[in-house]
Design an enzyme around this catalytic site. Structure first.
Site, mmCIF file in Angstrom:
data_model
loop_
_atom_site.group_PDB
_atom_site.id
_atom_site.type_symbol
_atom_site.label_atom_id
_atom_site.label_comp_id
_atom_site.label_asym_id
_atom_site.label_seq_id
_atom_site.Cartn_x
_atom_site.Cartn_y
_atom_site.Cartn_z
ATOM 1 N N CYS A 147 35.000 21.378 57.252
ATOM 2 C CA CYS A 147 33.636 20.935 56.942
ATOM 3 C C CYS A 147 32.648 22.072 57.182
ATOM 4 C CB CYS A 147 33.273 19.725 57.804
ATOM 5 S SG CYS A 147 31.568 19.178 57.604
ATOM 6 N N CYS A 150 29.361 21.085 58.848
ATOM 7 C CA CYS A 150 29.490 20.865 60.295
ATOM 8 C C CYS A 150 29.583 22.186 61.052
ATOM 9 C CB CYS A 150 30.748 20.054 60.613
ATOM 10 S SG CYS A 150 31.004 18.638 59.545
ATOM 11 N N ASP A 151 30.406 23.102 60.561
ATOM 12 C CA ASP A 151 30.794 24.264 61.380
ATOM 13 C C ASP A 151 30.257 25.607 60.891
ATOM 14 O OD1 ASP A 151 32.243 22.488 62.965
ATOM 15 O OD2 ASP A 151 34.041 22.691 61.740
#
Ligand code: NAP
Length: 320
Positions: A147, A150-151
């Site tokens: 993701c 997300c990261d």
């Protein structure tokens, strides 16, 4: 219900009937339970094999509102679980092996018990596809991510890799150029599957380098990823890239196998919603990544859980 599910051929005893039974314990399932329990609907979560869902496999979550300093994924999920329990939710860490949505009350079978419920919320999520390279699992959440939203911000000024050739891969590669010095796109074919517009955007981005007909053989590192081995499948030449991370963007599989033949799916195999969060079956609702392949965020899954819970509460009130 298919008989072959139980090997001992014994009819399972009905342990209890619930107002609402939630299958899956990620952000969608826990949030739905917090709302239905708080609305005094007797609620059971059957959590599945990975209680907490995908966030149990991540490290720091920086974009879930309410945590100014960020929070570790597993801690966020444990807190959601405690909150659901405090509201009165019963949580059973078991796996659902079959469902019967043809008659009411609905029947849900686990390995050891059979349950009944007036309403069901399916919150089983989706699983990112894996490339199957050596080291992929070992370095998951230590440089291997599924993701970019997300990261991505954890990879500032680094050189990184995106695996895949679809729209997700292009979207993630373009997004990641905001943080990374350079993004290598590794694709197994000599042309992309992504839409023309996404291809044009990616080709026009100076920070993206494409490696065609190339597969990732191994992911290496110490504490975190620092190198990958790639192979050109036309020449069999093997090379290494010194990179800080790899984003696997080769699609997701919605966790819907249990519901085949009973629930309608969309063209991509995700649960199709008919009326807000309701499926084609009145009384069966879906929340989170199991129907949403667009946003796939913890906060959007939680929001869908809230919506499904409100829809369930209304449905149960109208039935009475
Ligand atoms: P996808 O379209 O199925 O593409 C998956 C990509 O990963 C393909 O290039 C495929 O290669 C590659 N792949 C699959 N398995 C692999 C493996 N084992 N090893 C290496 N490569 C592998 O998935 P997606 O990109 O996640 O998109 C899913 C859907 O969402 C699509 O309909 C897409 O259009 C849509 N979407 C749209 C947008 C947008 O419009 N902005 C953004 C994201 C997603 P091959 O090409 O060789 O099969």
């Amino acid at each position: 219900m298919q008989a072959e599910v139980r090997s001992d051929n014994k009819k399972p005893e009905i342990r209890k009937k619930f107002d609402v039974l939630i299958i899956g314990a990620g952000p969608a399932g826990y949030t739905a339970a917090i709302y239905t329990s708080r609305a005094k609907r007797e609620t059971l979560i059957i959590s599945g094999i990975l209680p907490g869902g995908q966030l149990m496999l991540t490290t720091e979550v920086e974009n879930f509102p309410g945590f100014a300093k960020g929070i570790m994924g597993p801690e966020l999920m444990t807190t959601m679980r405690e909150q659901a329990e405090r509201m009165g939710t019963t949580i059973i860490d078991d796996e659902v092996v079959n469902v019967d949505f043809r008659h009411k009350p609905f029947k849900i079978l686990t390995y050891s018990e059979e349950y009944e419920a007036d309403a069901v919320i399916i919150a089983t999520g989706a699983t990112p596809r894996k490339i199957g390279a050596k080291g992929e699992q070992e370095f998951s959440a230590r440089g291997v991510s599924y993701c970019a939203t997300c990261d991505g911000p954890f990879f500032k000024n680094q050189e990184i890799v995106v695996a895949g050739g679809g729209d997700s891969a292009m979207e993630e590669a373009i997004f990641l150029t905001k943080f990374a010095n350079k993004v290598h796109v590794i694709h197994r074919k000599d042309k992309l599957r992504a839409s023309k517009v996404m291809q044009d955007r990616a080709f026009g981005n100076q920070k993206i380098q494409f490696h065609w007909n190339t597969v990732i053989e191994e992911i290496k590192g110490n504490q975190k990823v620092n190198q990958i081995t790639i192979k050109d499948t036309t020449t069999n030449n093997v090379n290494t890239l010194e990179v800080g991370g790899i984003f696997v963007a080769i699609g997701h599989e919605p966790n819907t196998k249990l519901f085949q033949g009973q629930i309608d799916f969309d063209a991509n195999g995700y649960i199709a919603l008919k009326n807000h969060t309701q499926t084609n079956i009145e009384g069966v609702f879906a929340a989170g990544d199991v129907h949403d392949h667009r946003y796939r965020q913890a906060i959007t899954a939680a929001a869908f859980g809230c919506m499904a819970a409100i829809d369930v509460d209304k449905y149960l009130a109208e039935r009475k």
